[in-house]
Scaffold this motif. Sequence first.
Motif, PDB file in Angstrom:
ATOM      1  N   GLN A  83       0.824  -1.204   0.000  1.00  0.00           N
ATOM      2  CA  GLN A  83       0.000   0.000   0.000  1.00  0.00           C
ATOM      3  C   GLN A  83       0.861   1.257   0.000  1.00  0.00           C
ATOM      4  N   SER A  84       1.949   1.231   0.753  1.00  0.00           N
ATOM      5  CA  SER A  84       2.849   2.380   0.798  1.00  0.00           C
ATOM      6  C   SER A  84       3.493   2.637  -0.561  1.00  0.00           C
ATOM      7  N   LEU A  85       3.937   1.583  -1.237  1.00  0.00           N
ATOM      8  CA  LEU A  85       4.562   1.744  -2.549  1.00  0.00           C
ATOM      9  C   LEU A  85       3.574   2.275  -3.575  1.00  0.00           C
ATOM     10  N   ALA A  86       2.346   1.786  -3.539  1.00  0.00           N
ATOM     11  CA  ALA A  86       1.339   2.272  -4.482  1.00  0.00           C
ATOM     12  C   ALA A  86       1.124   3.767  -4.315  1.00  0.00           C
ATOM     13  N   ALA A  87       1.074   4.218  -3.068  1.00  0.00           N
ATOM     14  CA  ALA A  87       0.851   5.638  -2.803  1.00  0.00           C
ATOM     15  C   ALA A  87       2.045   6.484  -3.238  1.00  0.00           C
ATOM     16  N   SER A  88       3.265   6.025  -2.933  1.00  0.00           N
ATOM     17  CA  SER A  88       4.449   6.819  -3.269  1.00  0.00           C
ATOM     18  C   SER A  88       4.693   6.876  -4.777  1.00  0.00           C
ATOM     19  N   HIS A  89       4.378   5.808  -5.488  1.00  0.00           N
ATOM     20  CA  HIS A  89       4.511   5.823  -6.944  1.00  0.00           C
ATOM     21  C   HIS A  89       3.520   6.801  -7.563  1.00  0.00           C
ATOM     22  N   GLN A  90       2.307   6.809  -7.047  1.00  0.00           N
ATOM     23  CA  GLN A  90       1.300   7.733  -7.565  1.00  0.00           C
ATOM     24  C   GLN A  90       1.733   9.175  -7.328  1.00  0.00           C
ATOM     25  N   GLN A  91       2.274   9.464  -6.177  1.00  0.00           N
ATOM     26  CA  GLN A  91       2.745  10.815  -5.879  1.00  0.00           C
ATOM     27  C   GLN A  91       3.874  11.233  -6.812  1.00  0.00           C
ATOM     28  N   GLN A  92       4.680  10.273  -7.226  1.00  0.00           N
ATOM     29  CA  GLN A  92       5.822  10.556  -8.105  1.00  0.00           C
ATOM     30  C   GLN A  92       5.406  10.680  -9.573  1.00  0.00           C
ATOM     31  N   GLY A  93       4.184  10.240  -9.888  1.00  0.00           N
ATOM     32  CA  GLY A  93       3.720  10.302 -11.272  1.00  0.00           C
ATOM     33  C   GLY A  93       4.182   9.149 -12.133  1.00  0.00           C
ATOM     34  N   ILE A  94       4.458   8.007 -11.493  1.00  0.00           N
ATOM     35  CA  ILE A  94       4.844   6.817 -12.243  1.00  0.00           C
ATOM     36  C   ILE A  94       3.863   5.689 -11.939  1.00  0.00           C
ATOM     37  N   GLY A  95       3.750   4.756 -12.883  1.00  0.00           N
ATOM     38  CA  GLY A  95       2.829   3.645 -12.710  1.00  0.00           C
ATOM     39  C   GLY A  95       3.388   2.585 -11.783  1.00  0.00           C
ATOM     40  N   TYR A  96       2.489   1.807 -11.233  1.00  0.00           N
ATOM     41  CA  TYR A  96       2.899   0.743 -10.326  1.00  0.00           C
ATOM     42  C   TYR A  96       2.005  -0.469 -10.512  1.00  0.00           C
ATOM     43  N   VAL A  97       2.619  -1.615 -10.784  1.00  0.00           N
ATOM     44  CA  VAL A  97       1.900  -2.880 -10.935  1.00  0.00           C
ATOM     45  C   VAL A  97       2.548  -3.905 -10.019  1.00  0.00           C
ATOM     46  N   ALA A  98       1.736  -4.603  -9.243  1.00  0.00           N
ATOM     47  CA  ALA A  98       2.224  -5.728  -8.444  1.00  0.00           C
ATOM     48  C   ALA A  98       1.942  -6.999  -9.229  1.00  0.00           C
ATOM     49  N   ALA A  99       2.966  -7.857  -9.331  1.00  0.00           N
ATOM     50  CA  ALA A  99       2.796  -9.087 -10.112  1.00  0.00           C
ATOM     51  C   ALA A  99       3.639 -10.222  -9.529  1.00  0.00           C
ATOM     52  N   PRO A 100       3.353 -10.645  -8.284  1.00  0.00           N
ATOM     53  CA  PRO A 100       4.070 -11.799  -7.732  1.00  0.00           C
ATOM     54  C   PRO A 100       3.728 -13.060  -8.523  1.00  0.00           C
ATOM     55  N   VAL A 101       4.572 -14.082  -8.379  1.00  0.00           N
ATOM     56  CA  VAL A 101       4.461 -15.246  -9.249  1.00  0.00           C
ATOM     57  C   VAL A 101       4.260 -16.528  -8.456  1.00  0.00           C
ATOM     58  N   LEU A 102       3.685 -17.526  -9.140  1.00  0.00           N
ATOM     59  CA  LEU A 102       3.581 -18.882  -8.619  1.00  0.00           C
ATOM     60  C   LEU A 102       4.469 -19.774  -9.469  1.00  0.00           C
ATOM     61  N   GLY A 103       5.354 -20.525  -8.822  1.00  0.00           N
ATOM     62  CA  GLY A 103       6.237 -21.426  -9.549  1.00  0.00           C
ATOM     63  C   GLY A 103       7.636 -21.399  -8.977  1.00  0.00           C
ATOM     64  N   ARG A 104       8.321 -22.541  -9.080  1.00  0.00           N
ATOM     65  CA  ARG A 104       9.691 -22.644  -8.608  1.00  0.00           C
ATOM     66  C   ARG A 104      10.652 -22.338  -9.746  1.00  0.00           C
ATOM     67  N   VAL A 105      11.949 -22.490  -9.492  1.00  0.00           N
ATOM     68  CA  VAL A 105      12.951 -22.027 -10.446  1.00  0.00           C
ATOM     69  C   VAL A 105      12.848 -22.739 -11.791  1.00  0.00           C
ATOM     70  N   ASN A 106      12.545 -24.038 -11.806  1.00  0.00           N
ATOM     71  CA  ASN A 106      12.437 -24.744 -13.083  1.00  0.00           C
ATOM     72  C   ASN A 106      11.278 -24.213 -13.913  1.00  0.00           C
ATOM     73  N   VAL A 107      10.227 -23.775 -13.233  1.00  0.00           N
ATOM     74  CA  VAL A 107       9.075 -23.189 -13.924  1.00  0.00           C
ATOM     75  C   VAL A 107       9.443 -21.817 -14.474  1.00  0.00           C
ATOM     76  N   ALA A 108      10.202 -21.053 -13.697  1.00  0.00           N
ATOM     77  CA  ALA A 108      10.671 -19.747 -14.161  1.00  0.00           C
ATOM     78  C   ALA A 108      11.572 -19.899 -15.376  1.00  0.00           C
ATOM     79  N   GLU A 109      12.457 -20.887 -15.345  1.00  0.00           N
ATOM     80  CA  GLU A 109      13.364 -21.116 -16.467  1.00  0.00           C
ATOM     81  C   GLU A 109      12.601 -21.435 -17.748  1.00  0.00           C
TER      82      GLU A 109
END
Length: 291
Positions: free
Chosen positions: A100-126
Amino acid sequence: MKVGFIGLGTMGKPMAANLIKAGFSLKVWNRSQAPVQDLVALGAEAAKGPGDFAEVDVLASMLSDDATVQSVVVDGGAQASLKAGAIHLNMATISLALAQSLAASHQQQGIGYVAAPVLGRVNVAEAGMLNILAAGQGEHLAKVAPLLDAMGQKTWHFGDQPAQANVVKLAANFCLASAIETMGEASALVQAHGGSGSGFIQMLTSTLFAAPAYQNYGAMIAEQRYQPAGFKLSLGLKDVRLALEAGEAGQVPMPFASTMKDNFLDAMAQGDGDLDWAALAKVAARRAGLG
Protein backbone atom coordinates in the motif's frame (compact mmCIF):
# COMPACT_ATOMS: atom_id res chain seq x y z
CA MET A 1 10.39 -0.76 -25.04
CA LYS A 2 13.42 -0.31 -22.78
CA VAL A 3 13.17 -2.56 -19.73
CA GLY A 4 15.11 -2.64 -16.48
CA PHE A 5 15.36 -5.60 -14.13
CA ILE A 6 16.55 -5.54 -10.52
CA GLY A 7 17.06 -8.70 -8.47
CA LEU A 8 18.74 -11.58 -10.29
CA GLY A 9 18.49 -14.30 -7.66
CA THR A 10 17.15 -17.82 -8.01
CA MET A 11 13.93 -16.63 -9.64
CA GLY A 12 14.88 -13.24 -11.04
CA LYS A 13 17.75 -14.41 -13.21
CA PRO A 14 15.75 -16.88 -15.35
CA MET A 15 12.85 -14.42 -15.57
CA ALA A 16 15.19 -11.72 -16.88
CA ALA A 17 16.79 -14.21 -19.27
CA ASN A 18 13.38 -14.96 -20.75
CA LEU A 19 12.85 -11.25 -21.41
CA ILE A 20 16.11 -11.16 -23.35
CA LYS A 21 15.09 -14.25 -25.30
CA ALA A 22 11.78 -12.53 -26.14
CA GLY A 23 13.71 -9.65 -27.71
CA PHE A 24 13.39 -6.96 -25.06
CA SER A 25 16.21 -4.46 -24.58
CA LEU A 26 17.19 -5.17 -20.98
CA LYS A 27 19.28 -3.30 -18.41
CA VAL A 28 20.01 -5.25 -15.22
CA TRP A 29 21.35 -4.77 -11.70
CA ASN A 30 21.99 -7.12 -8.80
CA ARG A 31 23.91 -6.80 -5.56
CA SER A 32 26.22 -9.67 -6.56
CA GLN A 33 27.76 -9.36 -10.00
CA ALA A 34 27.96 -12.96 -11.24
CA PRO A 35 24.36 -13.12 -12.50
CA VAL A 36 24.71 -9.66 -14.04
CA GLN A 37 27.65 -10.86 -16.11
CA ASP A 38 25.76 -14.00 -17.14
CA LEU A 39 22.94 -11.85 -18.50
CA VAL A 40 25.33 -9.39 -20.13
CA ALA A 41 26.67 -12.41 -22.04
CA LEU A 42 23.10 -12.95 -23.29
CA GLY A 43 22.82 -9.34 -24.46
CA ALA A 44 21.77 -7.34 -21.41
CA GLU A 45 23.31 -4.03 -20.35
CA ALA A 46 24.71 -3.74 -16.82
CA ALA A 47 23.41 -0.86 -14.71
CA LYS A 48 25.85 1.06 -12.52
CA GLY A 49 23.54 0.86 -9.51
CA PRO A 50 19.88 0.66 -8.49
CA GLY A 51 19.45 4.34 -9.37
CA ASP A 52 20.66 3.89 -12.96
CA PHE A 53 17.32 3.32 -14.67
CA ALA A 54 16.28 6.81 -15.75
CA GLU A 55 15.77 5.82 -19.38
CA VAL A 56 13.65 2.67 -18.94
CA ASP A 57 9.96 2.48 -19.73
CA VAL A 58 9.35 -0.39 -17.30
CA LEU A 59 11.45 -1.40 -14.31
CA ALA A 60 10.80 -4.95 -13.09
CA SER A 61 12.06 -6.02 -9.68
CA MET A 62 12.23 -9.47 -8.09
CA LEU A 63 13.53 -9.08 -4.55
CA SER A 64 13.29 -11.36 -1.55
CA ASP A 65 11.44 -9.42 1.16
CA ASP A 66 10.21 -6.08 2.48
CA ALA A 67 13.60 -5.02 3.81
CA THR A 68 15.34 -5.65 0.49
CA VAL A 69 12.63 -3.87 -1.50
CA GLN A 70 12.88 -0.90 0.85
CA SER A 71 16.68 -0.88 0.69
CA VAL A 72 17.00 -1.21 -3.08
CA VAL A 73 13.88 0.30 -4.59
CA VAL A 74 13.21 3.13 -2.16
CA ASP A 75 16.43 3.93 -0.26
CA GLY A 76 18.68 2.79 -3.12
CA GLY A 77 17.09 5.20 -5.56
CA ALA A 78 15.55 2.82 -8.10
CA GLN A 79 12.07 4.30 -7.76
CA ALA A 80 13.32 7.88 -7.68
CA SER A 81 15.31 7.35 -10.88
CA LEU A 82 12.25 6.52 -12.98
CA LYS A 83 10.97 9.10 -15.43
CA ALA A 84 7.39 10.37 -15.45
CA GLY A 85 5.10 7.85 -17.09
CA ALA A 86 7.39 4.89 -16.48
CA ILE A 87 6.06 1.81 -14.68
CA HIS A 88 7.51 -0.15 -11.81
CA LEU A 89 6.59 -3.83 -12.09
CA ASN A 90 7.14 -5.25 -8.61
CA MET A 91 7.17 -9.06 -8.70
CA ALA A 92 8.23 -9.63 -5.08
CA THR A 93 6.15 -11.21 -2.34
CA ILE A 94 5.77 -8.37 0.14
CA SER A 95 3.57 -7.28 3.02
CA LEU A 96 0.22 -5.61 2.62
CA ALA A 97 1.54 -2.53 4.42
CA LEU A 98 4.52 -2.09 2.10
CA ALA A 99 2.37 -2.80 -0.96
CA GLN A 100 0.00 0.00 0.00
CA SER A 101 2.85 2.38 0.80
CA LEU A 102 4.56 1.74 -2.55
CA ALA A 103 1.34 2.27 -4.48
CA ALA A 104 0.85 5.64 -2.80
CA SER A 105 4.45 6.82 -3.27
CA HIS A 106 4.51 5.82 -6.94
CA GLN A 107 1.30 7.73 -7.56
CA GLN A 108 2.75 10.82 -5.88
CA GLN A 109 5.82 10.56 -8.10
CA GLY A 110 3.72 10.30 -11.27
CA ILE A 111 4.84 6.82 -12.24
CA GLY A 112 2.83 3.65 -12.71
CA TYR A 113 2.90 0.74 -10.33
CA VAL A 114 1.90 -2.88 -10.94
CA ALA A 115 2.22 -5.73 -8.44
CA ALA A 116 2.80 -9.09 -10.11
CA PRO A 117 4.07 -11.80 -7.73
CA VAL A 118 4.46 -15.25 -9.25
CA LEU A 119 3.58 -18.88 -8.62
CA GLY A 120 6.24 -21.43 -9.55
CA ARG A 121 9.69 -22.64 -8.61
CA VAL A 122 12.95 -22.03 -10.45
CA ASN A 123 12.44 -24.74 -13.08
CA VAL A 124 9.07 -23.19 -13.92
CA ALA A 125 10.67 -19.75 -14.16
CA GLU A 126 13.36 -21.12 -16.47
CA ALA A 127 10.70 -22.56 -18.76
CA GLY A 128 8.77 -19.28 -18.85
CA MET A 129 5.74 -21.07 -17.44
CA LEU A 130 5.04 -19.07 -14.28
CA ASN A 131 1.53 -18.16 -13.23
CA ILE A 132 1.57 -14.44 -12.58
CA LEU A 133 -0.80 -12.69 -10.17
CA ALA A 134 -1.23 -9.10 -11.31
CA ALA A 135 -3.07 -6.03 -10.06
CA GLY A 136 -2.91 -2.39 -11.02
CA GLN A 137 -4.56 0.17 -13.26
CA GLY A 138 -5.76 -1.15 -16.58
CA GLU A 139 -3.48 0.95 -18.78
CA HIS A 140 -0.46 -0.08 -16.72
CA LEU A 141 -1.40 -3.75 -16.90
CA ALA A 142 -1.78 -3.48 -20.67
CA LYS A 143 1.68 -1.92 -21.04
CA VAL A 144 3.45 -4.64 -19.05
CA ALA A 145 1.42 -7.51 -20.53
CA PRO A 146 4.06 -8.41 -23.18
CA LEU A 147 6.68 -8.75 -20.44
CA LEU A 148 4.42 -10.95 -18.33
CA ASP A 149 3.66 -13.09 -21.36
CA ALA A 150 7.39 -13.65 -21.88
CA MET A 151 7.86 -14.79 -18.29
CA GLY A 152 4.69 -16.77 -17.65
CA GLN A 153 2.11 -19.07 -19.11
CA LYS A 154 -0.84 -17.10 -17.74
CA THR A 155 -1.47 -13.78 -16.02
CA TRP A 156 -4.30 -13.72 -13.49
CA HIS A 157 -5.82 -10.28 -12.86
CA PHE A 158 -6.97 -9.47 -9.33
CA GLY A 159 -8.05 -5.84 -9.33
CA ASP A 160 -6.89 -2.28 -9.87
CA GLN A 161 -5.19 -1.91 -6.48
CA PRO A 162 -1.69 -3.45 -6.59
CA ALA A 163 -1.91 -4.69 -3.00
CA GLN A 164 -4.70 -7.04 -4.04
CA ALA A 165 -2.21 -9.19 -5.97
CA ASN A 166 0.12 -9.33 -2.97
CA VAL A 167 -2.67 -10.57 -0.70
CA VAL A 168 -3.55 -13.26 -3.26
CA LYS A 169 0.08 -14.41 -3.29
CA LEU A 170 0.19 -14.57 0.50
CA ALA A 171 -3.06 -16.56 0.50
CA ALA A 172 -1.65 -18.97 -2.10
CA ASN A 173 1.56 -19.50 -0.14
CA PHE A 174 -0.50 -20.09 2.99
CA CYS A 175 -2.28 -22.90 1.10
CA LEU A 176 1.05 -24.41 0.02
CA ALA A 177 2.44 -24.26 3.55
CA SER A 178 -0.77 -25.90 4.80
CA ALA A 179 -0.34 -28.73 2.28
CA ILE A 180 3.24 -29.34 3.42
CA GLU A 181 2.23 -29.28 7.08
CA THR A 182 -0.69 -31.67 6.52
CA MET A 183 1.38 -34.19 4.55
CA GLY A 184 4.14 -34.04 7.15
CA GLU A 185 1.77 -34.77 10.03
CA ALA A 186 -0.13 -37.49 8.12
CA SER A 187 3.09 -39.20 7.02
CA ALA A 188 4.36 -39.19 10.61
CA LEU A 189 1.09 -40.78 11.75
CA VAL A 190 1.43 -43.62 9.23
CA GLN A 191 5.10 -44.22 10.10
CA ALA A 192 4.41 -44.25 13.84
CA HIS A 193 2.19 -47.29 13.30
CA GLY A 194 4.70 -49.15 11.16
CA GLY A 195 3.50 -48.03 7.75
CA SER A 196 5.52 -46.65 4.86
CA GLY A 197 5.58 -42.87 4.82
CA SER A 198 6.77 -42.77 1.22
CA GLY A 199 4.14 -45.32 0.17
CA PHE A 200 1.46 -43.25 1.87
CA ILE A 201 2.61 -40.09 0.08
CA GLN A 202 2.69 -41.90 -3.28
CA MET A 203 -0.86 -43.17 -2.76
CA LEU A 204 -2.14 -39.82 -1.56
CA THR A 205 -0.68 -37.81 -4.44
CA SER A 206 -1.91 -40.34 -7.01
CA THR A 207 -5.50 -40.40 -5.74
CA LEU A 208 -7.11 -37.88 -3.40
CA PHE A 209 -4.53 -35.14 -3.97
CA ALA A 210 -3.24 -35.74 -7.49
CA ALA A 211 -2.21 -32.12 -7.98
CA PRO A 212 1.18 -30.53 -8.69
CA ALA A 213 1.63 -28.89 -5.29
CA TYR A 214 0.98 -32.13 -3.41
CA GLN A 215 2.91 -34.28 -5.88
CA ASN A 216 6.01 -32.09 -5.96
CA TYR A 217 6.21 -31.36 -2.24
CA GLY A 218 5.00 -34.84 -1.36
CA ALA A 219 7.89 -36.38 -3.28
CA MET A 220 10.34 -34.11 -1.45
CA ILE A 221 8.89 -35.15 1.92
CA ALA A 222 8.88 -38.87 1.01
CA GLU A 223 12.51 -38.69 -0.12
CA GLN A 224 13.56 -36.22 2.60
CA ARG A 225 15.00 -34.19 -0.27
CA TYR A 226 15.29 -30.68 1.11
CA GLN A 227 18.39 -29.45 -0.70
CA PRO A 228 18.97 -27.50 -2.82
CA ALA A 229 16.22 -25.19 -1.65
CA GLY A 230 13.89 -23.95 -4.35
CA PHE A 231 12.19 -21.79 -1.71
CA LYS A 232 13.90 -21.50 1.66
CA LEU A 233 12.07 -22.40 4.84
CA SER A 234 13.01 -19.00 6.29
CA LEU A 235 11.06 -17.36 3.45
CA GLY A 236 8.09 -19.59 4.20
CA LEU A 237 8.10 -18.28 7.76
CA LYS A 238 8.22 -14.75 6.38
CA ASP A 239 5.18 -15.35 4.16
CA VAL A 240 3.11 -16.98 6.90
CA ARG A 241 3.86 -13.99 9.13
CA LEU A 242 2.79 -11.63 6.34
CA ALA A 243 -0.42 -13.60 5.84
CA LEU A 244 -1.18 -13.25 9.55
CA GLU A 245 -0.53 -9.50 9.37
CA ALA A 246 -2.87 -9.18 6.39
CA GLY A 247 -5.47 -11.25 8.23
CA GLU A 248 -5.29 -8.97 11.24
CA ALA A 249 -5.61 -5.90 9.01
CA GLY A 250 -8.78 -7.35 7.49
CA GLN A 251 -10.08 -8.84 10.78
CA VAL A 252 -9.75 -12.36 9.34
CA PRO A 253 -8.93 -14.99 11.98
CA MET A 254 -6.30 -17.46 10.71
CA PRO A 255 -5.77 -19.95 13.56
CA PHE A 256 -4.02 -22.56 11.39
CA ALA A 257 -1.57 -19.93 10.16
CA SER A 258 -0.73 -19.15 13.80
CA THR A 259 0.02 -22.82 14.44
CA MET A 260 2.16 -23.06 11.32
CA LYS A 261 4.13 -19.98 12.32
CA ASP A 262 5.13 -21.76 15.51
CA ASN A 263 6.07 -24.87 13.53
CA PHE A 264 8.21 -22.81 11.19
CA LEU A 265 9.90 -21.27 14.24
CA ASP A 266 10.51 -24.80 15.55
CA ALA A 267 12.21 -25.70 12.28
CA MET A 268 14.26 -22.51 12.35
CA ALA A 269 15.40 -23.29 15.90
CA GLN A 270 16.66 -26.65 14.62
CA GLY A 271 18.80 -24.92 11.99
CA ASP A 272 16.58 -25.76 9.00
CA GLY A 273 16.10 -22.21 7.74
CA ASP A 274 18.19 -22.68 4.60
CA LEU A 275 16.49 -25.94 3.62
CA ASP A 276 13.55 -26.03 1.23
CA TRP A 277 10.34 -25.17 3.04
CA ALA A 278 9.16 -28.74 2.44
CA ALA A 279 11.44 -29.46 5.43
CA LEU A 280 8.60 -28.16 7.58
CA ALA A 281 7.56 -31.83 7.53
CA LYS A 282 10.58 -32.62 9.69
CA VAL A 283 8.88 -30.90 12.64
CA ALA A 284 6.04 -33.44 12.79
CA ALA A 285 8.45 -36.35 12.32
CA ARG A 286 10.77 -35.09 15.05
CA ARG A 287 7.92 -34.57 17.53
CA ALA A 288 6.75 -38.13 16.82
CA GLY A 289 10.24 -39.47 17.58
CA LEU A 290 10.84 -40.46 13.96
CA GLY A 291 13.80 -38.25 13.15
